[in-house]
Write a protein that holds these residues in place. Sequence first.
Motif, mmCIF file in Angstrom:
data_model
loop_
_atom_site.group_PDB
_atom_site.id
_atom_site.type_symbol
_atom_site.label_atom_id
_atom_site.label_comp_id
_atom_site.label_asym_id
_atom_site.label_seq_id
_atom_site.Cartn_x
_atom_site.Cartn_y
_atom_site.Cartn_z
ATOM 1 N N UNK A 92 0.827 -1.202 0.000
ATOM 2 C CA UNK A 92 0.000 0.000 0.000
ATOM 3 C C UNK A 92 0.865 1.258 0.000
ATOM 4 N N UNK A 93 1.938 1.221 0.751
ATOM 5 C CA UNK A 93 2.870 2.340 0.798
ATOM 6 C C UNK A 93 3.387 2.665 -0.606
ATOM 7 N N UNK A 94 3.724 1.635 -1.345
ATOM 8 C CA UNK A 94 4.223 1.853 -2.713
ATOM 9 C C UNK A 94 3.128 2.413 -3.625
ATOM 10 N N UNK A 95 1.864 2.020 -3.396
ATOM 11 C CA UNK A 95 0.763 2.601 -4.168
ATOM 12 C C UNK A 95 0.651 4.106 -3.929
ATOM 13 N N UNK A 96 0.799 4.516 -2.688
ATOM 14 C CA UNK A 96 0.759 5.952 -2.394
ATOM 15 C C UNK A 96 1.963 6.675 -2.995
ATOM 16 N N UNK A 97 3.132 6.055 -2.948
ATOM 17 C CA UNK A 97 4.312 6.664 -3.582
ATOM 18 C C UNK A 97 4.092 6.803 -5.089
ATOM 19 N N UNK A 98 3.505 5.762 -5.706
ATOM 20 C CA UNK A 98 3.202 5.825 -7.139
ATOM 21 C C UNK A 98 2.231 6.960 -7.442
ATOM 22 N N UNK A 99 1.220 7.107 -6.596
ATOM 23 C CA UNK A 99 0.241 8.189 -6.771
ATOM 24 C C UNK A 99 0.955 9.540 -6.802
ATOM 25 N N UNK A 100 1.866 9.746 -5.873
ATOM 26 C CA UNK A 100 2.605 11.008 -5.801
ATOM 27 C C UNK A 100 3.550 11.166 -6.996
ATOM 28 N N UNK A 101 4.217 10.079 -7.395
ATOM 29 C CA UNK A 101 5.134 10.137 -8.546
ATOM 30 C C UNK A 101 4.389 10.491 -9.830
ATOM 31 N N UNK A 102 3.227 9.866 -10.040
ATOM 32 C CA UNK A 102 2.441 10.125 -11.261
ATOM 33 C C UNK A 102 2.031 11.591 -11.368
ATOM 34 N N UNK A 103 1.835 12.221 -10.241
ATOM 35 C CA UNK A 103 1.418 13.632 -10.235
ATOM 36 C C UNK A 103 2.599 14.588 -10.086
ATOM 37 N N UNK A 104 3.791 13.992 -10.071
ATOM 38 C CA UNK A 104 5.018 14.780 -9.933
ATOM 39 C C UNK A 104 4.991 15.657 -8.676
ATOM 40 N N UNK A 105 4.484 15.048 -7.585
ATOM 41 C CA UNK A 105 4.393 15.724 -6.283
ATOM 42 C C UNK A 105 5.406 15.066 -5.360
ATOM 43 N N UNK A 106 6.075 15.856 -4.566
ATOM 44 C CA UNK A 106 7.115 15.291 -3.721
ATOM 45 C C UNK A 106 6.544 14.567 -2.505
ATOM 46 N N UNK A 107 7.263 13.548 -2.138
ATOM 47 C CA UNK A 107 6.997 12.786 -0.920
ATOM 48 C C UNK A 107 7.657 13.538 0.228
ATOM 49 N N UNK A 108 6.929 13.705 1.319
ATOM 50 C CA UNK A 108 7.514 14.405 2.466
ATOM 51 C C UNK A 108 8.685 13.608 3.005
ATOM 52 N N UNK A 109 9.746 14.286 3.361
ATOM 53 C CA UNK A 109 10.861 13.596 4.004
ATOM 54 C C UNK A 109 10.461 13.238 5.433
ATOM 55 N N UNK A 110 11.129 12.251 5.971
ATOM 56 C CA UNK A 110 10.815 11.744 7.311
ATOM 57 C C UNK A 110 10.809 12.846 8.371
ATOM 58 N N UNK A 111 11.715 13.796 8.252
ATOM 59 C CA UNK A 111 11.826 14.847 9.260
ATOM 60 C C UNK A 111 11.307 16.204 8.785
ATOM 61 N N UNK A 112 10.473 16.189 7.750
ATOM 62 C CA UNK A 112 9.870 17.449 7.304
ATOM 63 C C UNK A 112 8.921 17.967 8.378
ATOM 64 N N UNK A 113 8.635 19.219 8.306
ATOM 65 C CA UNK A 113 7.712 19.841 9.260
ATOM 66 C C UNK A 113 6.363 19.120 9.233
ATOM 67 N N UNK A 114 5.890 18.787 8.025
ATOM 68 C CA UNK A 114 4.584 18.135 7.874
ATOM 69 C C UNK A 114 4.586 16.724 8.475
ATOM 70 N N UNK A 115 5.631 15.963 8.184
ATOM 71 C CA UNK A 115 5.713 14.591 8.710
ATOM 72 C C UNK A 115 5.822 14.599 10.233
ATOM 73 N N UNK A 116 6.587 15.529 10.769
ATOM 74 C CA UNK A 116 6.703 15.643 12.228
ATOM 75 C C UNK A 116 5.357 15.994 12.855
ATOM 76 N N UNK A 117 4.581 16.840 12.168
ATOM 77 C CA UNK A 117 3.249 17.195 12.669
ATOM 78 C C UNK A 117 2.342 15.965 12.701
ATOM 79 N N UNK A 118 2.403 15.155 11.648
ATOM 80 C CA UNK A 118 1.577 13.936 11.609
ATOM 81 C C UNK A 118 1.975 13.001 12.741
ATOM 82 N N UNK A 119 3.270 12.843 12.968
ATOM 83 C CA UNK A 119 3.729 11.979 14.075
ATOM 84 C C UNK A 119 3.238 12.503 15.419
ATOM 85 N N UNK A 120 3.300 13.817 15.598
ATOM 86 C CA UNK A 120 2.832 14.417 16.852
ATOM 87 C C UNK A 120 1.329 14.201 17.018
ATOM 88 N N UNK A 121 0.584 14.396 15.953
ATOM 89 C CA UNK A 121 -0.863 14.202 15.993
ATOM 90 C C UNK A 121 -1.214 12.743 16.290
#
Length: 194
Positions: A92-121
């Motif tokens: 499933x993780x790879x399906x989401x990565x494919x979704x982002x790749x097809x749209x030429x949208x970047x995957x958040x890095x592990x320590x990005x502000x957004x990813x850290x917010x999701x972990x905190x939430x």
Amino acid sequence: MRHIAGAPSEGFISPHGGYAGLVAYQKALIVFQGTLRFCERFLEKRDRTVDQMTQAARSGKQNIVEGSKVSGTSKEAEIKLLNVARSSLEELLEDYRDFLRKRNVSLWSKNSREALFVRKLARKEKVSYETYVQTRSAEVVANILVCLIHQTNYLLDQLIRRLEKDFLAEGGLRERMTRARLEHRAKKRSERLT
């Protein structure tokens, strides 16, 4: 695995079940529900990816349930099923990565502000899939679900490692059955002598 509270500890079948109390299951449930909503909102119903993603998300959740229920009689099956859950979530993780790749949208890095917010939430008690996916864009929701899958996989990895250690320390059903039988014989012998 966390087991049912109040379940008998005597006998050779260890307490089992209690999957709803596992944080890994709770996260897998959010991933499943979030994936269903993601597919409804952002993918065409006829797209084969919809079925693949929902089945992978469902398999991740359901194999935790099945592993928990079989844990009383087969530690081997429990570990195998948790590995199947882990593998399904990786798919499933790879399906989401494919979704982002097809749209030429970047995957958040592990320590990005957004990813850290999701972990905190994710550390909060009463978090549901709506908290993550209700009104956000497809790219943001895909990245959020990637973060949640990573968290679930981490928890499953920890759980599998602990089960391996528990198995080494306690053994499996056959060993518990043998110990129970030997204890029963010793008790009967002791009762005859008194």
